[in-house]
Design an enzyme around this catalytic site. Structure first.
Site, PDB file in Angstrom:
ATOM      1  N   GLU A 132       1.028  -1.094   0.005  1.00 10.09           N
ATOM      2  CA  GLU A 132       0.041  -0.182   0.002  1.00 10.09           C
ATOM      3  C   GLU A 132       0.723   1.377   0.044  1.00 10.09           C
ATOM      4  OE1 GLU A 132      -1.880  -0.156   3.760  1.00 10.09           O
ATOM      5  OE2 GLU A 132      -3.052  -1.920   3.390  1.00 10.09           O
ATOM      6  N   LYS A 134       2.535   4.519   1.247  1.00 10.98           N
ATOM      7  CA  LYS A 134       2.724   5.030   2.755  1.00 10.98           C
ATOM      8  C   LYS A 134       2.408   6.626   2.422  1.00 10.98           C
ATOM      9  CE  LYS A 134       5.562   5.037   6.930  1.00 10.98           C
ATOM     10  NZ  LYS A 134       5.456   6.607   7.110  1.00 10.98           N
ATOM     11  N   ASP A 136       1.992  10.470   3.506  1.00  5.18           N
ATOM     12  CA  ASP A 136       2.544  11.381   4.557  1.00  5.18           C
ATOM     13  C   ASP A 136       1.527  12.271   5.093  1.00  5.18           C
ATOM     14  OD1 ASP A 136       4.732  12.213   5.877  1.00  5.18           O
ATOM     15  OD2 ASP A 136       5.727  13.407   4.282  1.00  5.18           O
ATOM     16  N   TYR A 242      -7.766   8.410   4.388  1.00  7.06           N
ATOM     17  CA  TYR A 242      -7.740   6.988   3.615  1.00  7.06           C
ATOM     18  C   TYR A 242      -7.616   6.221   4.992  1.00  7.06           C
ATOM     19  CZ  TYR A 242      -7.566   7.720  -1.186  1.00  7.06           C
ATOM     20  OH  TYR A 242      -7.556   7.916  -2.603  1.00  7.06           O
ATOM     21  N   LYS A 332      10.931   2.703   2.381  1.00  5.70           N
ATOM     22  CA  LYS A 332      10.889   4.236   2.172  1.00  5.70           C
ATOM     23  C   LYS A 332      11.520   4.641   0.937  1.00  5.70           C
ATOM     24  CE  LYS A 332       9.816   6.434   5.140  1.00  5.70           C
ATOM     25  NZ  LYS A 332      10.175   7.144   6.558  1.00  5.70           N
ATOM     26  N   CYS A 426      35.282  23.526  24.446  1.00 12.08           N
ATOM     27  CA  CYS A 426      33.821  23.571  24.172  1.00 12.08           C
ATOM     28  C   CYS A 426      33.053  24.957  23.831  1.00 12.08           C
ATOM     29  CB  CYS A 426      33.148  23.231  25.427  1.00 12.08           C
ATOM     30  SG  CYS A 426      31.269  23.558  25.604  1.00 12.08           S
ATOM     31  N   CYS A 429      31.209  26.522  27.481  1.00  8.22           N
ATOM     32  CA  CYS A 429      31.786  26.670  28.703  1.00  8.22           C
ATOM     33  C   CYS A 429      33.517  26.728  28.609  1.00  8.22           C
ATOM     34  CB  CYS A 429      31.502  25.744  29.647  1.00  8.22           C
ATOM     35  SG  CYS A 429      32.158  24.039  29.231  1.00  8.22           S
ATOM     36  N   CYS A 450      32.937  17.722  25.496  1.00  6.23           N
ATOM     37  CA  CYS A 450      33.170  18.638  26.327  1.00  6.23           C
ATOM     38  C   CYS A 450      33.547  18.183  27.621  1.00  6.23           C
ATOM     39  CB  CYS A 450      32.146  19.743  26.551  1.00  6.23           C
ATOM     40  SG  CYS A 450      32.137  20.394  27.897  1.00  6.23           S
ATOM     41  N   CYS A 456      29.269  22.833  32.539  1.00  7.47           N
ATOM     42  CA  CYS A 456      28.977  23.307  31.416  1.00  7.47           C
ATOM     43  C   CYS A 456      27.337  23.474  31.069  1.00  7.47           C
ATOM     44  CB  CYS A 456      29.298  22.259  30.297  1.00  7.47           C
ATOM     45  SG  CYS A 456      28.799  22.582  28.603  1.00  7.47           S
TER      46      CYS A 456
HETATM   47  S1  IVH Z   1       0.018   0.467   8.780  1.00  6.75           S
HETATM   48  C1  IVH Z   1       0.837  -0.910  13.209  1.00  6.75           C
HETATM   49  N1  IVH Z   1      -0.080   1.482   6.597  1.00  6.75           N
HETATM   50  O1  IVH Z   1       2.875   5.382   8.843  1.00  6.75           O
HETATM   51  C2  IVH Z   1       1.184   0.056  12.484  1.00  6.75           C
HETATM   52  N2  IVH Z   1       0.439   3.012   8.127  1.00  6.75           N
HETATM   53  O2  IVH Z   1       5.344   5.012  10.054  1.00  6.75           O
HETATM   54  C3  IVH Z   1       0.164   0.066  11.146  1.00  6.75           C
HETATM   55  N3  IVH Z   1       1.054   5.354   7.543  1.00  6.75           N
HETATM   56  O3  IVH Z   1       1.847   5.590  12.018  1.00  6.75           O
HETATM   57  C4  IVH Z   1       0.606   1.175  10.221  1.00  6.75           C
HETATM   58  N4  IVH Z   1       0.330   5.057   5.111  1.00  6.75           N
HETATM   59  O4  IVH Z   1       0.267   6.759  10.224  1.00  6.75           O
HETATM   60  C5  IVH Z   1       0.112   1.781   7.433  1.00  6.75           C
HETATM   61  N5  IVH Z   1      -0.837   2.192   4.331  1.00  6.75           N
HETATM   62  C6  IVH Z   1      -0.385   2.345   5.572  1.00  6.75           C
HETATM   63  C7  IVH Z   1       0.125   3.863   6.008  1.00  6.75           C
HETATM   64  C8  IVH Z   1       0.516   3.829   7.168  1.00  6.75           C
HETATM   65  C9  IVH Z   1       0.704   6.068   6.199  1.00  6.75           C
HETATM   66  C10 IVH Z   1       1.481   5.979   8.674  1.00  6.75           C
HETATM   67  C11 IVH Z   1       0.716   5.449   9.833  1.00  6.75           C
HETATM   68  C12 IVH Z   1       1.703   5.140  10.880  1.00  6.75           C
HETATM   69  C13 IVH Z   1       3.174   5.503  10.193  1.00  6.75           C
HETATM   70  C14 IVH Z   1       4.169   4.616  10.455  1.00  6.75           C
END
Ligand code: IVH
Length: 708
Positions: A132, A134, A136, A242, A332, A426, A429, A450, A456
């Protein structure tokens, strides 16, 4: 009189005069307010959903008939109860976790291999995975009871989030009621709140036109919009949602991730359609490459792809490690890069005295965010990359990680620059700053520190900042800025001073309420927030001390093992033969190694650290850590696994034992309660027999824990 009112209540909307309508609208608004408060704020509804809906409907019909009677304060103009001073807290029925990251194809192969090993699957057994995007954004949890949205919360620290129900209710994507007949009684939908690129640009243009601050990126805009005390502001912001998972649920509609996401769509909940179920790592990587190609054209920000094991029974068995599930990983996208000029190099001093070089840059946008600082790590890195003030550099930024300087564009180096001279004192200090030599390897540490220790100010302030940080004491209203200011004024020197702020307020320094930017109310709020943290979980306390190598996970392990500070202190203060035993006991905790032991030893060897801890403890009540342990026959017992297990992998056995409250140790000692011995067990078995430790076969163990 009462009779007349009663008659009014009964009368049809169409028969009411305008004067009567005024009276009836006021009555209905009062009723709706009361029920909204009971439902949303107090969690204690007074009437049935149907009765509430009838009130709302009558109110709406009256306003439709007399539009000029619609007032700004009408219930139709807002959602839920009136704003409270700040958000209430919601404890998640199931923790909201985060994801482990994979950065390249090897990491993805490792992830799938780990799943296979953990579940002890044959090499030819297919593993179905869902890929899926991810998103942001920021995660939210929506709790539906009886199919109706009961409350919604932010992730917070994963255990406790903020109650943003009324704000979430303004998001058009989020249904108030789940559609369909077969909706479970309780179902918590987890997903991502986000803003599209187009909506983000339009919002920023509006903000600018109104002379209001603009947002750095869509994620910040979404977070800022959701966390508004006035839901009408949230409503005016174009947020989307979503779903990608679930939390607490009285029933789960299906046996796979795919089934559940499809069911959610059926209930009217938006789910990203760009997901794919595949059965090989190659197919995962192909999906990843395809999505990365589309990334720039997508209407919203994504920062990678999430892979999840599709079968829910496998997810269940795989469980969690620390704060992330073993059944999912976030692959990522590579960080986004940009080119800019480095103006100068500043040196920052951390809580352990580490001198960190920071590049001060001509501000530049990288992946939607304006960056003006980047880390240069340490002096060897500066020398290796030969970074000099005035250089044009490539920087990169990935997610929430601090931006980094990747390389220098040598062609653009101006004439007359000199290599950077890293200071040996440092900058705060002026104490000598040295690179310690590792006694084991004989090599100089990469970090220059330091030597000022307690004198400090930079170290002292950083230690206090760490102490109040989110994963430690998390004191609302006492952030990095306030700590530095309080330190400067002499209000605060050690962590214990925080808990004496109110008692000693106005004695050596002026009362906090008289300080600029403060007042009676804000001082009282801070004192209250501090009081709330006077009782604290053991792991947060330990983590807050800021001892080197004691991160959150290690703090939790130690807190779980020792249970109380007294026991930990006794173990660390043990002498002679007891010391050896105590050390062996510590090292037997899985995940605790020599580096942690040395760090604890050197911290507690310092009398001033021991005094500071004792002083702090005299102000606090320490609670044992919260855990999700199921009480069982093995709760509190120490178990060692050895040899080849047949029915479970070693990791699954270990995870299962820990869920049942057993301590899993790596070596056998007099404290071991059970040795679970598989085939070809070696020296551990011999030692267990010598020490008279109970030895169990794998089957006997499974029987003992009721999983046979
Ligand atoms: S599953 C048990 N699926 O990414 C954790 N997370 O880095 C289950 N996120 O806190 C997360 N898209 O907010 C999942 N398709 C996706 C996602 C997703 C974005 C976010 C989510 C999570 C964070 C983790």
């Amino acid at each position: 009189m009462a009779k007349r009112k009663e008659a009014l209540r009964e009368q049809s909307v169409d028969d009411l005069s305008k004067d009567e309508a005024v009276e009836e609208l006021a009555h209905l608004a009062g009723e709706i307010d009361t029920h909204d408060e009971a439902y949303y704020r107090d969690d204690a509804p007074i009437v049935s959903d149907a009765a509430y809906d009838a009130l709302r409907q009558r109110h709406k019909a009256l306003e439709a008939r007399f539009p000029d009677l619609v007032s700004a304060s009408s219930p139709s103009q807002r959602v839920g109860a009136a704003p409270s001073e700040k958000f209430a807290k919601i404890t998640h029925a199931k923790a909201m976790l985060s994801l482990d990251n994979a950065f390249d194809a090897d990491d993805v192969h490792d992830f799938v291999a780990r799943v296979r090993r953990f579940l002890a699957l044959d090499t030819d057994e297919p593993i179905a995975l869902v890929a899926e995007p991810k998103l942001d954004g920021l995660s939210a949890s929506l709790r539906y009871e009886g199919g109706r949205l009961k409350h919604g919360a932010t992730r917070g620290d994963g255990r406790v989030g903020e109650d943003v129900t009324r704000n979430l209710m303004t998001v058009p994507d989020i249904p108030q009621r789940l559609a369909g007949k077969r909706v479970p009684d309780v179902f918590e939908i987890r997903g991502e709140v986000f803003m599209s690129h187009a909506d983000f640009s339009a919002l920023n243009a509006r903000q600018e036109a109104e002379d209001k601050p603009t947002f750095a990126n869509p994620r910040n805009a979404a977070a800022g919009s959701l966390r508004q005390l006035d839901p009408s502001i949230t409503e005016a912001r174009p947020l989307r949602f979503y779903a990608h998972g679930w939390g607490d649920a009285s029933a789960v509609p299906g046996t796979t991730q795919t089934d559940v996401l499809t069911a959610l769509e059926g209930w009217g909940v938006p789910v990203n359609s760009q997901r794919q179920r595949v059965e090989s790592v190659d197919a995962l990587l192909a999906f990843y490459a395809e999505l990365m190609g589309q990334r720039a054209q997508l209407p919203y920000d994504i920062d990678g792809v999430v892979y999840k094991v599709d079968r829910l029974d496998w997810q269940e068995r795989l469980g969690f490690v620390s704060r992330s599930p073993r059944w999912a990983v976030a692959h990522k996208f590579p960080p986004e890069q940009a080119m800019t000029v480095l103006e100068r190099i500043d040196i920052q001093v951390g809580r352990t005295g580490a001198l960190t070089p920071v590049a001060k840059l001509v501000p530049i946008t990288v992946g939607g965010v304006v960056v003006s600082n980047a880390t240069l790590h340490n002096e060897d890195e500066i020398a290796r990359k030969d970074v000099r003030p005035g250089d044009t550099v490539i920087i990169q930024r990935a997610g929430d990680v601090i931006p980094q300087v990747v390389s220098v564009v040598m062609d653009k180096r101006p004439p007359g620059t000199e290599p950077f001279q890293f200071p040996d004192r440092c900058p705060v200090c002026d104490s000598l700053a040295v690179r310690e030599t590792d006694p084991l390897t004989g090599r100089a540490d990469v970090v220059r520190r330091c030597t000022g220790g307690l004198i400090c100010p930079a170290q002292a302030i950083e230690r206090l900042r760490h102490f109040v940080s989110r994963n430690a004491f998390d004191i609302e209203g006492l952030g990095a800025k306030q700590v530095a200011a309080f330190w400067e004024e002499g209000r605060l020197r050690t962590p214990a001073d925080i808990f004496r702020l109110e008692r000693l307020d106005g004695q050596d320094t002026g009362p906090l309420a008289d300080k600029e930017g403060w007042g009676t109310q804000s001082a009282a709020n801070l004192f209250r927030a501090i009081e709330e943290r006077r009782t604290i979980a053991f792991d947060r306390f330990l983590y807050g001390l800021g001892i080197r190598h004691i991160g959150q996970t290690t703090a939790r392990l130690l807190a779980g093992h020792f249970e109380t500070p007294d026991r930990l202190l006794a173990a660390l203060g043990a002498e002679g033969q007891h010391k050896e035993e105590a050390q062996a006991d510590l090292l037997a905790i899985d995940g605790i190694g020599q580096a942690v032991l040395n760090a604890l030893d050197s911290f507690f060897a310092e009398p001033h650290n021991r005094d500071a801890v004792a002083d702090l403890l005299s102000e606090l009540t320490i609670e044992p850590i919260e855990n999700d342990i199921e009480e069982s026959a093995v709760t509190g017992k120490t178990v060692v696994f050895t040899g080849k297990l047949e029915r479970l992998s070693r990791n699954e056995a270990k995870a299962q034992a820990e869920t049942l409250g057993a301590k899993v140790a790596g070596s056998v000692s007099a404290k071991t309660d059970y040795l679970v011995a598989g085939a070809d067990a070696g020296s551990k078995l011999t030692k267990a027999k010598d020490l008279g430790v109970t030895v169990l076969t794998e089957d006997a163990w499974l029987k003992l824990i009721g999983r046979a």
